[in-house]
Design an enzyme around this catalytic site. Structure first.
Site, short mmCIF file in Angstrom:
data_model
loop_
_atom_site.label_atom_id
_atom_site.label_comp_id
_atom_site.label_asym_id
_atom_site.label_seq_id
_atom_site.Cartn_x
_atom_site.Cartn_y
_atom_site.Cartn_z
N TYR A 38 5.21 139.38 -24.92
CA TYR A 38 4.08 140.13 -24.35
C TYR A 38 4.40 141.62 -24.33
O TYR A 38 5.35 142.06 -23.68
CB TYR A 38 3.77 139.64 -22.94
CG TYR A 38 3.18 138.25 -22.85
CD1 TYR A 38 2.69 137.60 -23.98
CD2 TYR A 38 3.10 137.58 -21.64
CE1 TYR A 38 2.15 136.33 -23.91
CE2 TYR A 38 2.54 136.31 -21.55
CZ TYR A 38 2.08 135.69 -22.69
OH TYR A 38 1.54 134.42 -22.61
N SER A 83 -5.88 131.13 -20.78
CA SER A 83 -7.19 131.60 -21.25
C SER A 83 -8.33 130.79 -20.64
O SER A 83 -9.18 130.25 -21.36
CB SER A 83 -7.27 131.56 -22.79
OG SER A 83 -6.47 132.55 -23.36
N PRO A 84 -8.41 130.71 -19.31
CA PRO A 84 -9.43 129.89 -18.66
C PRO A 84 -10.85 130.45 -18.74
O PRO A 84 -11.79 129.78 -18.31
CB PRO A 84 -8.96 129.84 -17.20
CG PRO A 84 -8.20 131.11 -17.03
CD PRO A 84 -7.50 131.33 -18.33
N GLY A 144 -13.56 128.57 -27.71
CA GLY A 144 -12.95 128.42 -29.03
C GLY A 144 -11.45 128.65 -28.95
O GLY A 144 -10.82 128.44 -27.91
N PHE A 179 -16.50 133.57 -22.27
CA PHE A 179 -17.83 132.95 -22.25
C PHE A 179 -18.62 133.31 -21.00
O PHE A 179 -19.84 133.26 -21.00
CB PHE A 179 -17.71 131.42 -22.36
CG PHE A 179 -16.99 130.76 -21.23
CD1 PHE A 179 -17.67 130.40 -20.06
CD2 PHE A 179 -15.64 130.47 -21.30
CE1 PHE A 179 -17.02 129.78 -19.01
CE2 PHE A 179 -14.98 129.85 -20.26
CZ PHE A 179 -15.67 129.52 -19.11
#
Length: 305
Positions: free
Chosen positions: A52, A215-216, A220, A226
């Site tokens: 990271y 990545s909650p 995709g 979203f």
């Protein structure tokens, strides 16, 4: 915030954690405020990886809080290794070197949890076992886990390991549900019935292993958020409807949807916006009904058999 136990470790942590991938982009003062706000909100597990920010994320994190023994004892530090430039590497040499690098950047003498980041096709489980045993004996790492691995890959490692694997970190959100879909569509002849993860959630529950959802808020394969995305009017309408009823934000409902699963999945939230994080952690106090959970699943574009 409610607490959960991580695997069989005995570690109790807040049921929502903070992913620190983006912290490398912040100045020291801003990063410090993000961490302080997270801890005040009940977050005590901070997720890192040696890659990271090219290592900068770990450095910024430690510098931002002026890492000391008193601060260190209040948090659980988790980091990952195994991804290199153009290949994956679970060799003993790389694992040991990676941990030493993380310890130096984090200004600490131990890592609470070390995860193997992405499956290495050339893994030698006995070599991983040697690395883990040495790290455990030296006190540099207390617990171990994996990331993005299926049950058979985990079983192969466990055949050689003396240490338990307490965590499996997987991409999971209301709009990315391969771990759920196949289990609802057993023996059906359509795409949702395809088993893509070999029953990861069921395996975790059988083996008392914690699944952490990365990545909650993405759909995709990390294609974008979203929540609030006009591409997905149905799910956002339903999120907002339930959020209004519960008195929280739509993002909190997206996290509450994950928390509602009986596997006690721990979301890893990556926002560096303190107010957004404060709003998100309110998900811990939200109780979704079974009907609301399924309404959200259907609104995300899924069908029940």
């Amino acid at each position: 915030m409610k607490k959960i136990k991580l695997g069989n470790s005995g570690l109790e942590v807040g049921e929502i954690s903070l992913g620190c991938m983006r912290i490398s982009n912040l100045h020291k003062k801003d990063a410090g405020y993000v961490i302080e706000n997270a801890m005040e909100s009940g977050i005590d597990l901070f997720d890192h990886a040696d890659i990271y920010g090219g290592g900068k994320s770990e450095e910024v994190f430690a510098d931002a809080i002026d890492m000391s023994t008193s601060i260190r004892e209040k948090m659980v530090l988790q980091t990952k290794c195994g991804i290199r430039d153009g290949f994956f590497d679970f060799s003993k040499e790389h694992i040991l070197a990676s941990v030493d690098g993380s310890l130096k950047r984090l200004h600490t003498d131990y890592i609470d949890i070390l995860l193997l980041h992405r499956p290495d096709a050339l893994v030698e489980p006995a070599e991983v076992a040697e690395a883990f045993t040495k790290l455990k004996a030296s006190g540099k790492v207390r617990y171990f886990g994996v990331s993005n691995q299926n049950p058979m890959q985990i079983e192969l490692l466990k055949k050689h390991l003396k240490e338990d694997l307490i965590v499996n970190q997987m991409q999971f959100s209301l709009m990315h549900t391969p771990m759920i879909d196949a289990g609802l569509n057993v023996n059906m002849q359509h795409d949702a019935a395809v088993v893509r993860d070999i029953n990861t959630i069921e395996y975790a529950r059988l083996n008392d292993m914690t699944v952490q959802a990365w990545s909650p808020f993405q759909y995709g394969m990390i294609s974008g958020p979203f929540v609030g995305n006009e591409k997905f009017p149905n799910v956002n309408t339903k999120l907002q409807e339930i959020a209004t009823k519960k008195g929280v934000t739509d993002s909190a409902i997206a996290i509450a949807w994950i928390l509602r699963h009986p596997a006690k999945i721990q979301p890893i939230v990556g926002t560096m916006n303190p107010q957004r994080l404060t709003d998100i952690v309110k998900a811990s106090d939200v109780e979704l009904t079974r009907q609301e959970w399924y309404e959200l699943y259907l609104a995300a574009g899924n069908e029940l058999p």
